[in-house]
Scaffold this motif. Sequence first.
Motif, PDB file in Angstrom:
ATOM      1  N   MET A  76     -10.788  -5.978  -2.226  1.00 40.80           N
ATOM      2  CA  MET A  76     -10.046  -6.573  -2.981  1.00 40.80           C
ATOM      3  C   MET A  76      -9.830  -6.039  -4.366  1.00 40.80           C
ATOM      4  SD  MET A  76      -9.763 -10.518  -3.951  1.00 40.80           S
ATOM      5  CE  MET A  76      -8.903 -11.294  -4.741  1.00 40.80           C
ATOM      6  N   THR A  77      -8.860  -6.058  -4.924  1.00 44.52           N
ATOM      7  CA  THR A  77      -8.421  -4.996  -6.320  1.00 44.52           C
ATOM      8  C   THR A  77      -8.677  -6.035  -7.356  1.00 44.52           C
ATOM      9  OG1 THR A  77      -7.148  -3.523  -5.091  1.00 44.52           O
ATOM     10  CG2 THR A  77      -6.967  -3.530  -7.465  1.00 44.52           C
ATOM     11  N   GLN A  78      -9.431  -5.475  -8.189  1.00 40.21           N
ATOM     12  CA  GLN A  78      -9.423  -6.449  -9.468  1.00 40.21           C
ATOM     13  C   GLN A  78      -9.376  -5.745 -10.903  1.00 40.21           C
ATOM     14  OE1 GLN A  78     -13.450  -8.357  -9.571  1.00 40.21           O
ATOM     15  NE2 GLN A  78     -12.803  -9.691  -8.084  1.00 40.21           N
ATOM     16  N   VAL A  79      -8.594  -5.984 -11.837  1.00 40.75           N
ATOM     17  CA  VAL A  79      -8.775  -5.527 -13.162  1.00 40.75           C
ATOM     18  C   VAL A  79      -9.173  -6.375 -14.138  1.00 40.75           C
ATOM     19  CG1 VAL A  79      -6.987  -4.755 -14.804  1.00 40.75           C
ATOM     20  CG2 VAL A  79      -6.727  -4.159 -12.365  1.00 40.75           C
ATOM     21  N   ILE A  80     -10.020  -5.952 -14.885  1.00 38.56           N
ATOM     22  CA  ILE A  80     -10.716  -6.805 -16.046  1.00 38.56           C
ATOM     23  C   ILE A  80     -10.002  -6.207 -17.490  1.00 38.56           C
ATOM     24  CG2 ILE A  80     -12.821  -7.206 -17.480  1.00 38.56           C
ATOM     25  CD1 ILE A  80     -14.251  -6.483 -14.944  1.00 38.56           C
ATOM     26  N   VAL A 134      -3.834  -1.027  -6.911  1.00 35.98           N
ATOM     27  CA  VAL A 134      -3.363  -1.508  -5.390  1.00 35.98           C
ATOM     28  C   VAL A 134      -2.627  -0.404  -4.798  1.00 35.98           C
ATOM     29  CG1 VAL A 134      -1.364  -2.898  -4.572  1.00 35.98           C
ATOM     30  CG2 VAL A 134      -2.944  -3.854  -6.344  1.00 35.98           C
ATOM     31  N   SER A 135      -1.737   0.603  -5.406  1.00 36.82           N
ATOM     32  CA  SER A 135      -1.217   1.809  -4.737  1.00 36.82           C
ATOM     33  C   SER A 135      -2.196   2.615  -4.340  1.00 36.82           C
ATOM     34  CB  SER A 135      -0.262   2.339  -5.591  1.00 36.82           C
ATOM     35  OG  SER A 135      -0.834   3.044  -6.367  1.00 36.82           O
ATOM     36  N   LYS A 136      -3.411   3.006  -4.997  1.00 37.91           N
ATOM     37  CA  LYS A 136      -4.469   3.788  -4.503  1.00 37.91           C
ATOM     38  C   LYS A 136      -5.193   3.131  -3.395  1.00 37.91           C
ATOM     39  CE  LYS A 136      -5.842   5.989  -8.718  1.00 37.91           C
ATOM     40  NZ  LYS A 136      -7.117   6.244  -9.804  1.00 37.91           N
ATOM     41  N   ALA A 137      -5.195   2.120  -3.384  1.00 38.28           N
ATOM     42  CA  ALA A 137      -5.912   1.203  -2.181  1.00 38.28           C
ATOM     43  C   ALA A 137      -5.376   1.204  -0.890  1.00 38.28           C
ATOM     44  CB  ALA A 137      -6.418  -0.231  -2.635  1.00 38.28           C
TER      45      ALA A 137
END
Length: 59
Positions: free
Chosen positions: A1-5, A23-26
């Motif tokens: 899961m992608t998270q951004v702090i 998200v695009s990298k993943a």
Amino acid sequence: MTQVIVGENEGVESALRRFKREVSKAGIFNDLKRIRHHETPVEKYKRKQRLKNRTKRRR
């Protein structure tokens, strides 16, 4: 899961930009597109062949 702090002095726009990049990298969007529509065995084979060729070129 992608998270951004989000940092204290960081704007929402820049955090959203970073999130989209992660998200695009993943490869999440590509997976969603593939899952939402039925993929025939021929399409699956062609997709795997394209991936295989890409990895061969990188070596």
